[in-house]
Scaffold this active site. Structure first.
Site, short mmCIF file in Angstrom:
data_model
loop_
_atom_site.label_atom_id
_atom_site.label_comp_id
_atom_site.label_asym_id
_atom_site.label_seq_id
_atom_site.Cartn_x
_atom_site.Cartn_y
_atom_site.Cartn_z
NE ARG A 140 -2.96 -0.18 3.27
CZ ARG A 140 -3.94 0.04 4.13
NH1 ARG A 140 -5.18 -0.17 3.78
NH2 ARG A 140 -3.66 0.47 5.34
NE ARG A 175 -3.07 -3.04 10.49
CZ ARG A 175 -3.25 -2.69 9.22
NH1 ARG A 175 -2.22 -2.35 8.48
NH2 ARG A 175 -4.45 -2.67 8.71
#
Ligand SMILES: [Zn+2]
Length: 213
Positions: free
Chosen positions: A127, A171
Site C-alpha cells: 500500500r 496487526r
C-alpha cells in the site's frame, strides 16, 4: 439473514461485505460508524461514549451493546445485517448472545475469511498513499499510472509506517489473538463457516454465496 463477518486486515472483507449487502438486501452495521453517528447526533449514548473517549479510554462494552440494541430494533434491519468490527471479544460476544435472545433473534452465520499470512503481508505492505490527497494505491492490485506519483495531483506517494512489514505482522498477530476465542465461542453454536479468501473477488464471493444461500 444475520451474519458476523471476521477476517484479518487485508483479507478483502470490506469488498465482500459490500457485495453481500447489495445481493441479499441487508444492512452493514459497523460499530465504528454507529459510535460516530451517535456522537454526531449527540444522542444520550453518544454523549456518554464521548466522556470515555475524551479521557482516552475505550468505550465500555455495555455502552456499545446499548447502541447495537437500539439499532437492531429499527425496521431497516428487518431483512438482516452483517456485523462488522463487532464483537471483538468474548465478553462482547456473550453480551450480544443475550441481546439477541432478548430480541428473539438468531445469527445465521459467522463467516471467517481466511488468507495465509504471507499473502496478507504481500498485499498490505504494497500500500502507498498520496502525501497530498491521501488517496490509497496498492502496487499489486491498483498501482498509480506513474511509479511513485499520485494520478490525481502529481504528488509523491509515501509508504506509511503502519504498512511496513513489522507493523503488518503485529496487526496480524493482534487479529489472531482476538479472533481465536471468538471462533471457539461461535463454533460451540455451530455457526462458524470458514471461507477461502484467496483468488479474485468474484471467486471468493461465489464461495461465500454457496455457503450462506
Ligand atoms: Zn494525490
Amino acid at each position: 439473514m444475520r451474519i458476523i463477518f471476521l477476517g484479518p486486515p487485508g483479507s478483502g472483507k470490506g469488498t465482500q461485505a459490500q457485495l453481500i449487502v447489495k445481493d441479499f438486501d441487508i444492512q452493514q452495521l459497523s460499530t465504528g460508524d454507529l459510535l460516530r453517528a451517535n456522537r454526531r447526533q449527540e444522542t444520550e449514548l453518544g454523549l456518554e461514549a464521548q466522556i470515555f473517549m475524551d479521557a482516552g479510554d475505550l468505550v465500555p462494552d455495555m455502552l456499545v451493546l446499548d447502541m447495537v440494541k437500539s439499532e437492531f430494533t429499527k425496521p431497516e434491519l428487518d431483512q438482516g445485517y452483517i456485523l462488522d468490527g463487532f464483537p471483538r471479544t468474548c465478553p462482547q460476544a456473550e453480551g450480544l448472545d443475550k441481546l439477541l435472545t432478548s430480541l428473539d433473534q438468531k445469527l445465521d452465520h459467522v463467516l471467517v475469511l481466511e488468507v495465509p499470512d504471507d499473502e496478507l503481508i504481500r498485499r498490505l505492505t504494497a500500500r502507498r498513499s498520496c502525501s497530498e490527497c491521501g488517496h490509497i494505491y496498492n502496487l499489486v492490485f491498483n498501482p498509480p499510472k506513474t511509479e511513485g506519483i499520485c494520478d490525481h495531483d502529481g504528488a509523491a506517494l509515501i509508504h506509511r509506517s503502519d504498512d511496513t512489514e513489522k507493523t503488518v505482522q503485529n496487526r496480524l498477530r493482534v487479529y489472531q489473538a482476538q479472533t481465536k476465542p471468538l471462533i471457539s465461542h461461535y463454533d460451540k453454536q455451530g455457526l462458524i463457516r470458514h471461507i477461502d479468501g484467496t483468488g479474485n473477488v468474484q471467486d471468493i464471493y461465489q464461495r461465500i454465496t454457496a455457503t450462506i444461500k
